[in-house]
Design a protein around this motif. Structure first.
Motif: not given
Length: 207
Positions: A17-20, A36-37, A152-155
């Motif tokens: 859930n880093g993207c969230v 986003r989920r 996307a950058e944090m995924c």
């Protein structure tokens, strides 16, 4: 001209859930709204898969087709955005979207819908780039800064890819070739499980 797209690699997503969190933090998304989920298929079952879901910025977006006030528009890069000043909160887009992307902040004591909110691909809105009004309504305009979407950058596993659709397709194609598989990552079998096969009877085996 690049055409912006998202793709989530179900073989890499670890449901962190880093993207969230990155999306909420970057845009100061209001409480109760999830642009986003992360959805897990066959949760708790061996072989479960997780995917990150948001607005997919469809080429033929159904939300645009059903909006009675035409508040949706598409940028030259294929990003589907909307004008909150035109939105009347009717909810038609929510019912039309197969990804559940349109969100409503539930303004009022009786569940009255407010202005619709959704993923902007970090591209802001119709207001002037980097203006206070743009940030208040749509969040940060990272594309105008020359950056990719924050999610996307944090995924951490690079499961979620965002950017030029042709580049993303090449990245995913190379991954599939290295794995030696790919077609079974998506589709009916992943969502609902593969049919069980009875083991073949061995020659000479007694029944």
């Amino acid at each position: 001209m690049a055409r912006m797209k998202f793709l989530c690699d179900a073989e890499r997503c670890i449901e962190c859930n880093g993207c969230v969190t990155a999306c909420k933090n970057e845009h100061e998304v209001p409480w109760g709204v999830n642009r986003r989920r992360v959805v897990t298929l066959n949760d708790g079952v061996p072989g479960e898969k997780s995917i990150s879901v948001a607005c997919m910025h469809c080429s033929d977006a159904p939300c645009m087709a059903v909006c009675p006030v035409d508040c949706f528009y598409k940028t030259s890069e294929g990003v589907v955005l909307h004008d909150k000043d035109l939105c009347i909160g009717c909810g038609y887009c929510f019912y039309a979207c197969p990804f559940g992307a349109p969100q409503f902040p539930q303004d009022g004591a009786f569940g009255l819908r407010g202005k619709m909110d959704k993923c902007t691909f970090c591209a802001g809105g119709p207001e002037t780039d980097f203006s206070a009004a743009e940030f208040r309504k749509y969040g940060r305009n990272r594309l105008a800064e020359g950056k990719l979407p924050a999610c996307a950058e944090m995924c951490s596993t690079k499961a979620l890819l965002g950017g030029d659709g042709d580049v993303i397709a090449d990245i995913y194609r190379n991954r599939v070739l290295k794995r030696g598989k790919g077609s079974e990552v998506w589709g009916w079998g992943t969502a609902y499980g593969k049919p069980e096969r009875q083991p073949a009877a061995q020659p000479g085996a007694k029944s």
